[in-house]
Scaffold this motif. Sequence first.
Motif, mmCIF file in Angstrom:
data_model
loop_
_atom_site.group_PDB
_atom_site.id
_atom_site.type_symbol
_atom_site.label_atom_id
_atom_site.label_comp_id
_atom_site.label_asym_id
_atom_site.label_seq_id
_atom_site.Cartn_x
_atom_site.Cartn_y
_atom_site.Cartn_z
ATOM 1 N N LYS A 153 37.749 65.347 -1.999
ATOM 2 C CA LYS A 153 38.289 65.969 -3.206
ATOM 3 C C LYS A 153 38.006 65.068 -4.403
ATOM 4 N N ILE A 154 37.521 65.678 -5.495
ATOM 5 C CA ILE A 154 37.263 64.919 -6.711
ATOM 6 C C ILE A 154 38.383 65.186 -7.719
ATOM 7 N N ARG A 155 38.362 64.489 -8.841
ATOM 8 C CA ARG A 155 39.459 64.546 -9.829
ATOM 9 C C ARG A 155 39.774 65.955 -10.306
ATOM 10 N N THR A 156 38.769 66.815 -10.385
ATOM 11 C CA THR A 156 38.992 68.181 -10.879
ATOM 12 C C THR A 156 39.687 69.068 -9.854
ATOM 13 N N GLY A 157 39.822 68.562 -8.628
ATOM 14 C CA GLY A 157 40.426 69.349 -7.561
ATOM 15 C C GLY A 157 39.397 70.053 -6.701
ATOM 16 N N ASP A 158 38.135 70.025 -7.142
ATOM 17 C CA ASP A 158 37.049 70.597 -6.349
ATOM 18 C C ASP A 158 36.665 69.634 -5.236
ATOM 19 N N PHE A 159 35.873 70.136 -4.283
ATOM 20 C CA PHE A 159 35.376 69.297 -3.202
ATOM 21 C C PHE A 159 33.896 69.058 -3.391
ATOM 22 N N LYS A 160 33.446 67.846 -3.088
ATOM 23 C CA LYS A 160 32.039 67.471 -3.212
ATOM 24 C C LYS A 160 31.578 66.935 -1.861
ATOM 25 N N ASP A 161 30.415 67.432 -1.397
ATOM 26 C CA ASP A 161 29.870 66.956 -0.131
ATOM 27 C C ASP A 161 29.590 65.463 -0.191
ATOM 28 N N VAL A 162 29.948 64.766 0.882
ATOM 29 C CA VAL A 162 29.674 63.341 1.003
ATOM 30 C C VAL A 162 28.238 63.134 1.482
ATOM 31 N N ALA A 163 27.799 63.999 2.383
ATOM 32 C CA ALA A 163 26.427 63.968 2.901
ATOM 33 C C ALA A 163 26.015 65.409 3.138
ATOM 34 N N HIS A 164 24.729 65.701 2.917
ATOM 35 C CA HIS A 164 24.262 67.070 3.130
ATOM 36 C C HIS A 164 22.744 67.104 3.237
ATOM 37 N N PRO A 165 22.207 68.118 3.942
ATOM 38 C CA PRO A 165 20.757 68.277 4.015
ATOM 39 C C PRO A 165 20.211 68.644 2.630
ATOM 40 N N ILE A 166 19.009 68.185 2.344
ATOM 41 C CA ILE A 166 18.382 68.492 1.065
ATOM 42 C C ILE A 166 17.632 69.821 1.125
ATOM 43 N N SER A 167 17.013 70.104 2.265
ATOM 44 C CA SER A 167 16.231 71.338 2.364
ATOM 45 C C SER A 167 16.986 72.409 3.151
ATOM 46 N N LEU A 168 16.763 73.661 2.765
ATOM 47 C CA LEU A 168 17.378 74.790 3.456
ATOM 48 C C LEU A 168 16.882 74.860 4.900
ATOM 49 N N ASP A 169 15.609 74.528 5.127
ATOM 50 C CA ASP A 169 15.059 74.565 6.485
ATOM 51 C C ASP A 169 15.802 73.614 7.417
ATOM 52 N N PHE A 170 16.061 72.379 6.950
ATOM 53 C CA PHE A 170 16.755 71.417 7.804
ATOM 54 C C PHE A 170 18.212 71.825 8.001
ATOM 55 N N ARG A 171 18.841 72.357 6.958
ATOM 56 C CA ARG A 171 20.229 72.817 7.093
ATOM 57 C C ARG A 171 20.315 73.929 8.135
ATOM 58 N N THR A 172 19.367 74.861 8.085
ATOM 59 C CA THR A 172 19.346 75.964 9.050
ATOM 60 C C THR A 172 19.132 75.432 10.461
ATOM 61 N N LYS A 173 18.206 74.494 10.621
ATOM 62 C CA LYS A 173 17.942 73.889 11.933
ATOM 63 C C LYS A 173 19.195 73.194 12.466
ATOM 64 N N MET A 174 19.858 72.448 11.604
ATOM 65 C CA MET A 174 21.065 71.727 12.002
ATOM 66 C C MET A 174 22.180 72.709 12.375
ATOM 67 N N GLN A 175 22.397 73.709 11.562
ATOM 68 C CA GLN A 175 23.437 74.696 11.843
ATOM 69 C C GLN A 175 23.150 75.436 13.145
#
Length: 97
Positions: free
Chosen positions: A51-73
């Motif tokens: 959680k950041i100061r605005t109350g929103d959430f920010k990813d700590v780590a994440h895939p950069i490409s959609l292809d890798f995110r899809t593969k991981m998921q």
Amino acid sequence: MEITDIRIRKVAAEGKLKAYVTVTFDDCFVVHNVKIIEGKSGMFIAMPSRKIRTGDFKDVAHPISLDFRTKMQDKILAEYEAGHVEEADPSDDVDEI
């Protein structure tokens, strides 16, 4: 970069959060607290965030490409669907969504 290990800890409580996942890459880098969530259109993964100061959430780590995110998921959800899960330890220090 290859996923070399996936460890899934099932959440005992009812709700949309189903499990926490630890993913190891190339046997040398690990990401904890990836979440498996049941959404309106099916299961998906959510990356670890804070959680950041605005109350929103920010990813700590994440895939950069959609292809890798899809593969991981796809790999994570296949392991979950195959029943390769362990019960969550109540003493685990993980954040609820």
